[in-house]
Structures are given as structure tokens and as C-alpha cells.
Design an enzyme around this catalytic site. Structure first.
Site, mmCIF file in Angstrom:
data_model
loop_
_atom_site.group_PDB
_atom_site.id
_atom_site.type_symbol
_atom_site.label_atom_id
_atom_site.label_comp_id
_atom_site.label_asym_id
_atom_site.label_seq_id
_atom_site.Cartn_x
_atom_site.Cartn_y
_atom_site.Cartn_z
ATOM 1 N N ASN A 18 3.656 9.684 0.204
ATOM 2 C CA ASN A 18 2.597 9.185 -0.668
ATOM 3 C C ASN A 18 2.608 7.411 -0.432
ATOM 4 O O ASN A 18 3.446 7.000 -0.929
ATOM 5 C CB ASN A 18 2.766 9.352 -2.258
ATOM 6 N N LYS A 74 0.452 5.530 -1.407
ATOM 7 C CA LYS A 74 -0.082 4.497 -2.216
ATOM 8 C C LYS A 74 -1.169 3.520 -1.970
ATOM 9 O O LYS A 74 -1.783 3.877 -0.716
ATOM 10 C CB LYS A 74 0.749 3.945 -3.313
ATOM 11 N N HIS A 95 -1.112 12.036 -10.192
ATOM 12 C CA HIS A 95 0.053 11.055 -10.106
ATOM 13 C C HIS A 95 0.286 10.335 -11.323
ATOM 14 O O HIS A 95 -0.775 9.825 -12.030
ATOM 15 C CB HIS A 95 0.103 10.327 -8.754
ATOM 16 N N GLU A 130 0.766 7.415 -11.801
ATOM 17 C CA GLU A 130 0.086 6.240 -11.706
ATOM 18 C C GLU A 130 -1.405 6.323 -12.078
ATOM 19 O O GLU A 130 -2.227 5.415 -12.702
ATOM 20 C CB GLU A 130 0.247 5.252 -10.417
ATOM 21 N N GLU A 175 7.849 14.779 -11.061
ATOM 22 C CA GLU A 175 8.215 12.931 -10.835
ATOM 23 C C GLU A 175 8.519 12.566 -12.293
ATOM 24 O O GLU A 175 7.427 12.212 -12.944
ATOM 25 C CB GLU A 175 6.999 12.317 -10.133
ATOM 26 N N GLY A 178 9.659 4.344 -8.153
ATOM 27 C CA GLY A 178 9.492 3.160 -7.703
ATOM 28 C C GLY A 178 10.519 2.135 -8.269
ATOM 29 O O GLY A 178 10.643 0.762 -8.382
ATOM 30 N N SER A 237 12.166 7.715 -6.159
ATOM 31 C CA SER A 237 13.085 7.105 -5.667
ATOM 32 C C SER A 237 14.037 7.967 -4.683
ATOM 33 O O SER A 237 15.178 7.773 -4.423
ATOM 34 C CB SER A 237 14.156 6.124 -6.519
HETATM 35 P P1 PGA Z 1 9.046 6.252 -5.069
HETATM 36 O O1 PGA Z 1 7.471 6.940 -5.473
HETATM 37 O O2 PGA Z 1 9.550 7.137 -4.065
HETATM 38 O O3 PGA Z 1 8.598 4.911 -4.625
HETATM 39 O O4 PGA Z 1 9.719 6.247 -6.386
HETATM 40 C C1 PGA Z 1 7.433 8.367 -5.685
HETATM 41 C C2 PGA Z 1 5.984 8.689 -6.013
HETATM 42 O O5 PGA Z 1 5.162 7.718 -6.791
HETATM 43 O O6 PGA Z 1 5.267 9.615 -5.596
#
Ligand code: PGA
Length: 254
Positions: A9, A11, A95, A97, A167, A173, A213
């Protein structure tokens, strides 16, 4: 046996040129890797060029969101049908976000997943608890509500075509990964929920990715868990070496 699926992903990152450079490197690094499904999800503006760059490779193409209506007066939106037209095979929906910054709810997530399925594309539906919710001991309640509402009214066949991404928001992140045991506990709970919702046979088929992560160093331990069927990778998917290493380390015997 569920086939492992690793999705990147990206983003809100990468120009068209940077996106094409990344997939060109991945195509080389991952040539012949068929033991796991691999997907990259660039921003909309890079989809057409990434699609071209991916031709003849084992990598699939995904988008990061879509709207639930097909067309009409919805300025700024992109539909699942138009993404299919652009060569997309997978669409990430809900997601955290999008839930946090764009006010998506389990109800809008439900409509979007339906729109994706209607086009014959594969939704990657995200669920997960926040740190406050985990610390308050509400993880399973939150997951239960998210599953019941996001997948409300789904038939067993629809559920089988849906990929779920668990998630935990506190792991996204942050560099703070859920331990394999913590993730497995929630994945097993999700599968139990699915048994209640759509029956044992469908629940056995649904792939549940872990996200938060994921790195080359922790991918194998996570993938070895019985109910973890892949990963949705953010930060570590932005570089060819780390994403390719995650994919390779995810080829595990269960
Ligand atoms: P990350 O993000 O691997 O940077 O923690 C995962 C995601 O948001 O799908």
C-alpha cells in the site's frame, strides 16, 4: 490451503516515474515468485503507467480506494468500474487512514466492498482497533462490530472473494508490530466470526492479511501463524529491496 498474499500500500507517495522505477525493480527481483500472490497499490495517477510496466510479471495491480456509485455527479470520486477499466484487480477498502481522516464508516465500507465485488474485482477490506480501544480491553468488540457491519448481508460466495486485512491502528507506521501471537489471536477470532456469519466452508477460504509495520525481519514469523495469510505493507513497500525481501520471506511452510 490458502495462498499467501502480500500487498504493498503505497499511500500518498511516488510520482509516475518513481512508481515505474519501483515496479521495474520489483519485476526483476520477484521474477518467477509464484508461491505467493503479490500486489502493488499506487496512487490513481500512476496506475496506467504501472500497469504497463507490470506487463508480463507476476505482480498484480491494486488501487487504494473507490466510490460505490458507478458514475454520475460525484466530483472527485473514482468508481470500481473505472478502476477495472484502468486494469486494476484489487481495491483496498476502509483503510484506517480513510476511516480516521475521511470519515469512512463500516456502512460506507460495506457499500464500497459490494461495488468492488460487483465489478468482479477483489476487495482488501481493512479492520482494526486503535490503541485506546486495545488498552480498554475492547479489541474483540471492535473487531466483531467491524466484521458484522462491514460484511453485513454478504453471502458465503461474496465473503470468499473478499480479502480481510487486520491492521491494528497502533501498529501502522509506528514501527510497533503486533507480535505474531497477538496477531494470530485476532485473526483466529475473525475466522470464528466468519464461521458464524457465512459458515465453516467459506470461513476456511477467506484470506486474512496482517498489516502494521511489517518488515523483512518479522514477515516469516507472522506468516507461519495458522490464520495469517499475508500482509498489507505500507512503509516497507516503498523500496524494492525491502518489499521483495518481505515477499521472499513470506514463502513459509505451515
Ligand atoms: P505500515 O502501514 O506497514 O507502514 O505500518 C501498513 C498499512 O497502513 O497498510
Amino acid at each position: 490451503m490458502r495462498k499467501i498474499i502480500i500487498a504493498g500500500n503505497w499511500k500518498l507517495n511516488k510520482t509516475i516515474k518513481d512508481a515505474v522505477d519501483l515496479v521495474t525493480a520489483l519485476k526483476k527481483d520477484l521474477a518467477g515468485t509464484t508461491a505467493v500472490d503479490i500486489v502493488v497499490c499506487p496512487v490513481y495517477t500512476a496506475l496506467a503507467d504501472v500497469r504497463k510496466a507490470l506487463q508480463g510479471s507476476v505482480l498484480g495491480l491494486g488501487a487504494q480506494d473507490c466510490y460505490w456509485e458507478d458514475s454520475g455527479a460525484f466530483t472527485g470520486e473514482v468508481s470500481a468500474g473505472l478502476l477495472k477499466d484502468a486494469g486494476v484487480q484489487y481495491i483496498v477498502i476502509g483503510h484506517s487512514e480513510r476511516r480516521q481522516f475521511f470519515h469512512e464508516t463500516n456502512e460506507t465500507v460495506n457499500k464500497k466492498i459490494r461495488a468492488v465485488l460487483q465489478q468482479g474485482l477483489i476487495p482488501i477490506a481493512c479492520i482494526g482497533e486503535t490503541l485506546d480501544e486495545r488498552e480498554a480491553g475492547k479489541t474483540f468488540d471492535i473487531i466483531k462490530t467491524q466484521c458484522e457491519k462491514s460484511f453485513a448481508g454478504f453471502t458465503a460466495e461474496e465473503m470468499k472473494k473478499t480479502i480481510i486485512a487486520y491492521e491494528p491502528v497502533w501498529a501502522i507506521g509506528t514501527g510497533k508490530t503486533a507480535t505474531p501471537d497477538q496477531a494470530q489471536e485476532v485473526h483466529a477470532y475473525i475466522r470464528k466470526m466468519l464461521v458464524a456469519m457465512v459458515g465453516e466452508e467459506a470461513a476456511r477460504v477467506v484470506r486474512i492479511q496482517y498489516g502494521g509495520s511489517v518488515k523483512p525481519e518479522n514477515a516469516a514469523e507472522l506468516m507461519k501463524k495458522p490464520d495469517i495469510d499475508g500482509a498489507l505493507v505500507g512503509g516497507a513497500s516503498l523500496k524494492a529491496d525491502s518489499f521483495a525481501a518481505i515477499v521472499k520471506n513470506s514463502v513459509v511452510q505451515k
